[in-house]
Write a protein that holds these residues in place. Structure first.
Motif, PDB file in Angstrom:
ATOM      1  N   TRP A   1      -2.527 -33.727   4.073  1.00  0.00           N
ATOM      2  CA  TRP A   1      -3.063 -32.369   4.206  1.00  0.00           C
ATOM      3  C   TRP A   1      -4.008 -32.040   3.063  1.00  0.00           C
ATOM      4  CZ3 TRP A   1      -2.065 -28.165   0.846  1.00  0.00           C
ATOM      5  CH2 TRP A   1      -2.618 -26.953   1.258  1.00  0.00           C
ATOM      6  N   MET A   2      -3.636 -32.395   1.831  1.00  0.00           N
ATOM      7  CA  MET A   2      -4.503 -32.114   0.689  1.00  0.00           C
ATOM      8  C   MET A   2      -5.774 -32.956   0.746  1.00  0.00           C
ATOM      9  SD  MET A   2      -2.016 -31.338  -2.508  1.00  0.00           S
ATOM     10  CE  MET A   2      -3.379 -30.446  -3.236  1.00  0.00           C
ATOM     11  N   ALA A   3      -5.657 -34.185   1.246  1.00  0.00           N
ATOM     12  CA  ALA A   3      -6.863 -35.006   1.405  1.00  0.00           C
ATOM     13  C   ALA A   3      -7.816 -34.378   2.429  1.00  0.00           C
ATOM     14  CB  ALA A   3      -6.479 -36.420   1.819  1.00  0.00           C
ATOM     15  N   GLY A   4      -7.268 -33.914   3.564  1.00  0.00           N
ATOM     16  CA  GLY A   4      -8.114 -33.243   4.546  1.00  0.00           C
ATOM     17  C   GLY A   4      -8.697 -31.949   4.020  1.00  0.00           C
ATOM     18  N   ARG A   5      -7.897 -31.206   3.253  1.00  0.00           N
ATOM     19  CA  ARG A   5      -8.388 -29.959   2.661  1.00  0.00           C
ATOM     20  C   ARG A   5      -9.522 -30.233   1.676  1.00  0.00           C
ATOM     21  NH1 ARG A   5      -6.332 -27.581  -2.071  1.00  0.00           N
ATOM     22  NH2 ARG A   5      -6.977 -25.417  -2.362  1.00  0.00           N
ATOM     23  N   TYR A   6      -9.377 -31.288   0.877  1.00  0.00           N
ATOM     24  CA  TYR A   6     -10.447 -31.653  -0.052  1.00  0.00           C
ATOM     25  C   TYR A   6     -11.719 -32.036   0.700  1.00  0.00           C
ATOM     26  CZ  TYR A   6     -13.242 -34.824  -2.871  1.00  0.00           C
ATOM     27  OH  TYR A   6     -14.285 -35.462  -3.476  1.00  0.00           O
ATOM     28  N   ARG A   7     -11.552 -32.794   1.771  1.00  0.00           N
ATOM     29  CA  ARG A   7     -12.731 -33.214   2.551  1.00  0.00           C
ATOM     30  C   ARG A   7     -13.437 -31.994   3.160  1.00  0.00           C
ATOM     31  NH1 ARG A   7     -16.770 -34.273   3.822  1.00  0.00           N
ATOM     32  NH2 ARG A   7     -17.630 -35.922   5.161  1.00  0.00           N
ATOM     33  N   ARG A   8     -12.660 -31.033   3.675  1.00  0.00           N
ATOM     34  CA  ARG A   8     -13.266 -29.837   4.249  1.00  0.00           C
ATOM     35  C   ARG A   8     -13.949 -29.007   3.166  1.00  0.00           C
ATOM     36  NH1 ARG A   8     -11.607 -24.960   4.129  1.00  0.00           N
ATOM     37  NH2 ARG A   8      -9.512 -25.540   3.489  1.00  0.00           N
ATOM     38  N   GLN A   9     -13.292 -28.815   2.015  1.00  0.00           N
ATOM     39  CA  GLN A   9     -13.895 -28.040   0.936  1.00  0.00           C
ATOM     40  C   GLN A   9     -15.171 -28.699   0.425  1.00  0.00           C
ATOM     41  OE1 GLN A   9     -10.762 -27.603  -1.965  1.00  0.00           O
ATOM     42  NE2 GLN A   9     -10.248 -25.565  -1.228  1.00  0.00           N
ATOM     43  N   TYR A  10     -15.149 -30.023   0.329  1.00  0.00           N
ATOM     44  CA  TYR A  10     -16.346 -30.721  -0.148  1.00  0.00           C
ATOM     45  C   TYR A  10     -17.514 -30.492   0.807  1.00  0.00           C
ATOM     46  CZ  TYR A  10     -19.390 -34.453  -1.775  1.00  0.00           C
ATOM     47  OH  TYR A  10     -20.464 -35.157  -2.247  1.00  0.00           O
ATOM     48  N   ALA A  11     -17.234 -30.603   2.112  1.00  0.00           N
ATOM     49  CA  ALA A  11     -18.306 -30.387   3.096  1.00  0.00           C
ATOM     50  C   ALA A  11     -18.779 -28.937   3.073  1.00  0.00           C
ATOM     51  CB  ALA A  11     -17.818 -30.781   4.487  1.00  0.00           C
ATOM     52  N   ASP A  12     -17.830 -27.975   3.005  1.00  0.00           N
ATOM     53  CA  ASP A  12     -18.205 -26.559   3.000  1.00  0.00           C
ATOM     54  C   ASP A  12     -18.995 -26.199   1.748  1.00  0.00           C
ATOM     55  OD1 ASP A  12     -16.951 -26.302   5.387  1.00  0.00           O
ATOM     56  OD2 ASP A  12     -15.152 -25.336   4.592  1.00  0.00           O
ATOM     57  N   LEU A  13     -18.530 -26.681   0.603  1.00  0.00           N
ATOM     58  CA  LEU A  13     -19.206 -26.340  -0.649  1.00  0.00           C
ATOM     59  C   LEU A  13     -20.594 -26.963  -0.714  1.00  0.00           C
ATOM     60  CD1 LEU A  13     -16.244 -26.660  -3.182  1.00  0.00           C
ATOM     61  CD2 LEU A  13     -17.403 -24.578  -2.477  1.00  0.00           C
ATOM     62  N   THR A  14     -20.688 -28.199  -0.273  1.00  0.00           N
ATOM     63  CA  THR A  14     -22.004 -28.844  -0.289  1.00  0.00           C
ATOM     64  C   THR A  14     -22.971 -28.121   0.638  1.00  0.00           C
ATOM     65  OG1 THR A  14     -20.950 -30.978  -0.746  1.00  0.00           O
ATOM     66  CG2 THR A  14     -23.218 -31.015   0.076  1.00  0.00           C
ATOM     67  N   ARG A  15     -22.497 -27.775   1.839  1.00  0.00           N
ATOM     68  CA  ARG A  15     -23.367 -27.063   2.780  1.00  0.00           C
ATOM     69  C   ARG A  15     -23.737 -25.685   2.251  1.00  0.00           C
ATOM     70  NH1 ARG A  15     -20.415 -27.713   6.642  1.00  0.00           N
ATOM     71  NH2 ARG A  15     -19.251 -25.759   6.639  1.00  0.00           N
ATOM     72  N   ALA A  16     -22.733 -24.966   1.709  1.00  0.00           N
ATOM     73  CA  ALA A  16     -23.017 -23.637   1.174  1.00  0.00           C
ATOM     74  C   ALA A  16     -23.945 -23.709  -0.033  1.00  0.00           C
ATOM     75  CB  ALA A  16     -21.707 -22.942   0.786  1.00  0.00           C
ATOM     76  N   GLY A  17     -23.736 -24.722  -0.871  1.00  0.00           N
ATOM     77  CA  GLY A  17     -24.605 -24.860  -2.040  1.00  0.00           C
ATOM     78  C   GLY A  17     -26.051 -25.105  -1.657  1.00  0.00           C
ATOM     79  N   TRP A  18     -26.247 -25.977  -0.669  1.00  0.00           N
ATOM     80  CA  TRP A  18     -27.617 -26.255  -0.249  1.00  0.00           C
ATOM     81  C   TRP A  18     -28.235 -25.066   0.477  1.00  0.00           C
ATOM     82  CZ3 TRP A  18     -30.688 -29.629  -2.183  1.00  0.00           C
ATOM     83  CH2 TRP A  18     -30.190 -30.812  -2.715  1.00  0.00           C
ATOM     84  N   GLU A  19     -27.429 -24.355   1.277  1.00  0.00           N
ATOM     85  CA  GLU A  19     -27.970 -23.168   1.949  1.00  0.00           C
ATOM     86  C   GLU A  19     -28.375 -22.113   0.928  1.00  0.00           C
ATOM     87  OE1 GLU A  19     -24.951 -21.942   4.592  1.00  0.00           O
ATOM     88  OE2 GLU A  19     -25.355 -23.489   6.113  1.00  0.00           O
ATOM     89  N   LEU A  20     -27.530 -21.919  -0.099  1.00  0.00           N
ATOM     90  CA  LEU A  20     -27.873 -20.953  -1.138  1.00  0.00           C
ATOM     91  C   LEU A  20     -29.112 -21.386  -1.899  1.00  0.00           C
ATOM     92  CD1 LEU A  20     -27.235 -18.434  -2.781  1.00  0.00           C
ATOM     93  CD2 LEU A  20     -25.692 -19.814  -4.184  1.00  0.00           C
ATOM     94  N   ALA A  21     -29.185 -22.681  -2.198  1.00  0.00           N
ATOM     95  CA  ALA A  21     -30.360 -23.168  -2.927  1.00  0.00           C
ATOM     96  C   ALA A  21     -31.632 -22.993  -2.105  1.00  0.00           C
ATOM     97  CB  ALA A  21     -30.159 -24.648  -3.286  1.00  0.00           C
ATOM     98  N   GLU A  22     -31.554 -23.301  -0.815  1.00  0.00           N
ATOM     99  CA  GLU A  22     -32.737 -23.138   0.034  1.00  0.00           C
ATOM    100  C   GLU A  22     -33.149 -21.670   0.133  1.00  0.00           C
ATOM    101  OE1 GLU A  22     -31.685 -24.903   3.696  1.00  0.00           O
ATOM    102  OE2 GLU A  22     -31.764 -26.974   2.953  1.00  0.00           O
ATOM    103  N   ARG A  23     -32.144 -20.771   0.261  1.00  0.00           N
ATOM    104  CA  ARG A  23     -32.475 -19.351   0.342  1.00  0.00           C
ATOM    105  C   ARG A  23     -33.105 -18.854  -0.958  1.00  0.00           C
ATOM    106  NH1 ARG A  23     -27.909 -17.709   1.571  1.00  0.00           N
ATOM    107  NH2 ARG A  23     -27.158 -16.787  -0.365  1.00  0.00           N
TER     108      ARG A  23
END
Length: 541
Positions: free
Chosen positions: A157-179
């Protein structure tokens, strides 16, 4: 009651809509995963002489779990764990071990809320404890279940949670940077357009003044008494043309000024020396140094030189009030270099100097200044310098081709993107540390609890010989239990020990506190009375 029914119907409709909205690729992936999870179940159906009912129901139950794993992942985990509990009560059954690993990972990967998942895992642990108590097993069985639950459910569960957070944070970081890049680009483009309108205003003020003088002189020449009629007519035509060009200049270039742009407070062709004198009179401490032989600069270059000094003095007055400023202008063979450096602000800056300098300024002044220098064919460098700030520009004597705009603005945008990406990566690394250290902490806590329980069980499961001798076959169970310790030993007897009748229940007690006992007391009850007592060998014997 009606509200509960409405909520159930609404939830059922949401689940149905979500299942209907699955793509073909998602359905195929779930099907392949279900087939892989069914392999251990099929193996147990072939291997076991009389498989448990849960093994027979394993494949359809896993199909239901996979069907719900995208809309109700926690329920899918409950189904898988329940199958394993029904088979062996210790979570080690090979049929569903892999399924629990996969479902634990999918819960972490697909559930955004952390609390329901943690509560669900706690519920599973509590259900296991209740099942152990109901089956009459000792507490060590539950400890084994808890460790297995941590390895097969909590860690995935923690491995899946880490994978989801990594994907969400990376996507959010790039969206914020692009904006932010888009917003920064819009502001920079607006500032560059404003600077170009100022250049147009400078041209209007300067060229309009020169053309007005030209028309005035042509008019004087037209009125000269010693001029013949032919030349007087040419002078009149020159005067009319100058007046017409002045009017066209006013109509074409003058309208480029922004509506909010105020009239210039300084003369149109004010020199750098005049600017420094005006800044000194307003309260700034400015030292001007010129090196080399002065040359006649092109209009664009001269105005760019002036704007570099003007904007630098304005920034010094705003951000380092009371600090000394040095202006150095070097006239080289093919270019003019200007360097403006302000010292660090004093400990108690005089804020009034920033309000009374009389120097115009605007937001994003350095962006506009960079555009001004670029259009003049020069280069600009800005940055901190020994606690203060430095602005350095190199301008050709004749206005050259403007540098590509990307060389001036691309670096800042790229650095912002890099910053956002590093920020997302740092947060993802923190999630990875949680994946590693949280299971270790849980394991340490369980190990401490197991050690404490082992010590208590060793102390509380010893039946002394005197109490054993006082036990009599046929004695009431309540009387016999008064002589027995509160806990049993966790070491089972050897397999070759003669079993007791099926209608009796047996308990095993240590004969001493030795770490590795060889024999134990066996006490069996049937129909509310002591049915038998004897000494049985342990596996180590």
């Amino acid at each position: 009651m009606g509200q509960l029914v409405d909520q159930v119907n609404r939830r059922r409709h949401e689940v149905s809509s979500a299942l209907a909205g699955l793509s073909r690729r998602e359905r195929l992936a779930d099907l392949v995963l279900w087939v892989c999870l069914c392999v251990p179940v099929a193996y147990d159906l072939i291997r076991l002489p009389a498989p448990a009912l849960a093994v027979y129901a394993g494949m359809p139950a896993l199909a239901l779990a996979m069907l719900l794993s995208r809309v109700l992942p926690l329920l899918s985990l409950y189904i898988t764990v329940a199958l394993s509990l029904c088979v062996t009560l210790n979570l080690f059954n090979s049929s569903f071990c892999v399924a629990m690993l996969v479902m634990g990972y999918l819960v972490g990967r697909r559930m955004r809320q952390e609390r329901p998942a943690l509560v669900g895992i706690a519920v599973i642990a509590a259900a296991g404890l209740a099942a152990v108590a109901a089956s009459g097993e000792n507490l060590w069985t539950w400890f084994t279940m808890a460790v297995t639950l941590g390895l097969n459910v909590l860690l995935p569960w923690m491995a899946g949670r880490y994978r989801r957070q990594y994907a969400d944070l990376t996507r959010a970081g790039w969206e914020l940077a692009e904006r932010m890049e888009r917003e920064q680009q819009i502001v920079a483009d607006r500032t560059r357009l404003r600077e170009r309108s100022r250049i147009a205003g400078d041209m209007h003020d300067s060229l309009g003044h020169e053309l007005s003088l030209l028309a005035l002189r042509a008019g004087a020449l037209e009125m000269a008494p010693d001029l013949d009629e032919r030349h007087r007519k040419a002078a009149g035509e020159l005067r009319a043309a100058a007046a017409s060009v002045t009017e066209s200049l006013h109509d074409v270039i003058g309208v480029l000024r922004e509506d909010a742009e105020t009239a210039p407070k300084a003369p149109a062709r004010e020199s750098v020396t005049d600017l420094v004198e005006r800044a000194t009179a307003s309260g700034l401490t400015v030292a001007l140094t010129e090196e080399g032989e002065q040359v006649q600069l092109a209009f664009m270059v001269d105005r760019a030189l002036y704007r570099v000094v003007q904007e630098s003095l304005t920034n010094a007055a705003k951000h380092a009030p009371g600090a000394a400023v040095s202006v150095r202008i070097a006239h080289l063979a093919d270019a003019t270099e200007v360097r403006v450096v302000n010292d660090p602000p004093p400990a108690r800056p005089d804020a009034s100097s920033a309000r009374h300098t009389g120097l115009p300024s605007g937001k994003n002044g350095l962006v506009g200044l960079r555009e001004r220098v670029r259009l003049a064919g020069g280069t600009l460098r800005t940055g901190p310098y020994e606690g203060g700030f430095e602005v350095t520009a190199r301008l050709p004597h004749a206005a050259g081709a403007a540098q590509p705009q990307g060389e001036e603005s691309g670096g800042e945008a790229a650095s912002e993107s890099a910053f956002q990406r590093r920020h997302a990566q740092r947060r993802a690394r923190r999630g990875l540390k949680q994946v590693i250290f949280v299971p270790l902490v849980v394991a340490a806590v369980l190990a401490a609890l197991m050690g404490a329980f082992s010590y208590i069980q060793t102390e509380q499961s010893v039946l002394d010989s005197a109490s054993y001798e006082r036990l009599r076959v046929g004695q009431r169970r309540s009387e016999a239990e008064d002589l027995l310790p509160s806990l049993q030993t966790d070491v089972p007897p050897r397999r070759d020990v003669k079993p007791m009748p099926h209608d009796s229940t047996c308990r095993y007690y240590r004969m001493s506190r030795e770490p590795d006992p060889t024999h134990a007391y066996r006490v069996c009850f049937a129909h509310g009375r002591l049915a038998a007592k004897d000494v049985v060998p342990l596996p180590g014997d």
